[in-house]
Design a protein around this motif. Sequence first.
Motif, PDB file in Angstrom:
ATOM      1  N   SER A 260      16.849  61.101  38.192  1.00  0.00           N
ATOM      2  CA  SER A 260      18.064  61.564  38.093  1.00  0.00           C
ATOM      3  C   SER A 260      17.912  63.093  37.996  1.00  0.00           C
ATOM      4  O   SER A 260      17.171  63.376  37.261  1.00  0.00           O
ATOM      5  CB  SER A 260      18.835  60.823  37.115  1.00  0.00           C
ATOM      6  N   PHE A 261      18.900  63.737  38.696  1.00  0.00           N
ATOM      7  CA  PHE A 261      19.037  65.206  38.486  1.00  0.00           C
ATOM      8  C   PHE A 261      20.199  65.503  37.953  1.00  0.00           C
ATOM      9  O   PHE A 261      20.737  66.893  38.036  1.00  0.00           O
ATOM     10  CB  PHE A 261      18.789  65.774  40.050  1.00  0.00           C
TER      11      PHE A 261
ATOM     12  N   LEU B 278      22.102  71.438  33.336  1.00  0.00           N
ATOM     13  CA  LEU B 278      21.293  72.916  32.938  1.00  0.00           C
ATOM     14  C   LEU B 278      21.650  73.856  33.832  1.00  0.00           C
ATOM     15  O   LEU B 278      21.751  75.213  33.198  1.00  0.00           O
ATOM     16  CB  LEU B 278      19.900  72.295  32.919  1.00  0.00           C
ATOM     17  N   LYS B 279      21.182  73.783  34.981  1.00  0.00           N
ATOM     18  CA  LYS B 279      21.401  74.971  36.026  1.00  0.00           C
ATOM     19  C   LYS B 279      23.001  75.429  35.860  1.00  0.00           C
ATOM     20  O   LYS B 279      23.138  76.863  35.856  1.00  0.00           O
ATOM     21  CB  LYS B 279      21.365  74.317  37.329  1.00  0.00           C
ATOM     22  N   GLY B 280      23.913  74.578  35.924  1.00  0.00           N
ATOM     23  CA  GLY B 280      25.367  75.093  35.789  1.00  0.00           C
ATOM     24  C   GLY B 280      25.725  75.807  34.403  1.00  0.00           C
ATOM     25  O   GLY B 280      26.410  77.023  34.595  1.00  0.00           O
ATOM     26  N   HIS B 281      24.996  75.555  33.339  1.00  0.00           N
ATOM     27  CA  HIS B 281      25.102  76.323  32.134  1.00  0.00           C
ATOM     28  C   HIS B 281      24.050  77.348  32.001  1.00  0.00           C
ATOM     29  O   HIS B 281      24.077  78.092  30.970  1.00  0.00           O
ATOM     30  CB  HIS B 281      24.702  75.217  30.862  1.00  0.00           C
ATOM     31  N   GLY B 282      23.343  77.742  32.841  1.00  0.00           N
ATOM     32  CA  GLY B 282      22.148  78.877  33.144  1.00  0.00           C
ATOM     33  C   GLY B 282      21.136  78.631  32.042  1.00  0.00           C
ATOM     34  O   GLY B 282      20.582  79.717  31.456  1.00  0.00           O
TER      35      GLY B 282
ATOM     36  N   ALA C 271      16.113  69.473  47.383  1.00  0.00           N
ATOM     37  CA  ALA C 271      15.850  71.076  47.588  1.00  0.00           C
ATOM     38  C   ALA C 271      16.699  72.177  46.696  1.00  0.00           C
ATOM     39  O   ALA C 271      16.087  73.383  46.614  1.00  0.00           O
ATOM     40  CB  ALA C 271      16.420  71.140  49.157  1.00  0.00           C
ATOM     41  N   GLU C 272      17.679  71.545  46.078  1.00  0.00           N
ATOM     42  CA  GLU C 272      18.408  72.666  45.137  1.00  0.00           C
ATOM     43  C   GLU C 272      17.652  73.050  44.155  1.00  0.00           C
ATOM     44  O   GLU C 272      17.996  74.360  43.362  1.00  0.00           O
ATOM     45  CB  GLU C 272      19.866  72.110  44.891  1.00  0.00           C
TER      46      GLU C 272
ATOM     47  N   GLY D 213      16.610  81.223  38.899  1.00  0.00           N
ATOM     48  CA  GLY D 213      17.441  81.599  39.992  1.00  0.00           C
ATOM     49  C   GLY D 213      18.775  82.026  39.519  1.00  0.00           C
ATOM     50  O   GLY D 213      19.930  82.304  40.246  1.00  0.00           O
ATOM     51  N   HIS D 214      19.060  82.068  38.309  1.00  0.00           N
ATOM     52  CA  HIS D 214      20.598  82.457  37.516  1.00  0.00           C
ATOM     53  C   HIS D 214      20.459  83.824  37.540  1.00  0.00           C
ATOM     54  O   HIS D 214      19.310  84.443  37.015  1.00  0.00           O
ATOM     55  CB  HIS D 214      20.818  81.737  36.366  1.00  0.00           C
TER      56      HIS D 214
END
Length: 101
Positions: free
Chosen positions: A41-42, A48-52, A68-69, A100-101
């Motif tokens: 599951s991602f 986590l990515k959304g919150h940096g 791929a994201e 990538g943030h």
Amino acid sequence: MRGAGSEVAGPCSTEEEARDELASKRPDAVLLDVNLGPGPSFKLAETLKGHGIPFVFVTGYDQNVIPAEFDNVERLQKPMQLRQFVSAVAKLLASPNKNGH
């Protein structure tokens, strides 16, 4: 990780436990297993990515399972040694572009 000077939250054995931890703490970095339930599951990775919050995948799955994201996210293949964890977290914390943030 504690022996390397880190304050450790978890481990969390489900996404729900991990989300509860995130609700009360903002970690500097996360070691994330993609299998915290019945299969890969991602959703937590997206959170986590959304919150940096920078993270590294820790998994026994092949790279082709990871969407791929998340191509720019380091993947540690199980089994691994402690030094690999420490090195991955050190790179995350040193990176000005954290995932990538």
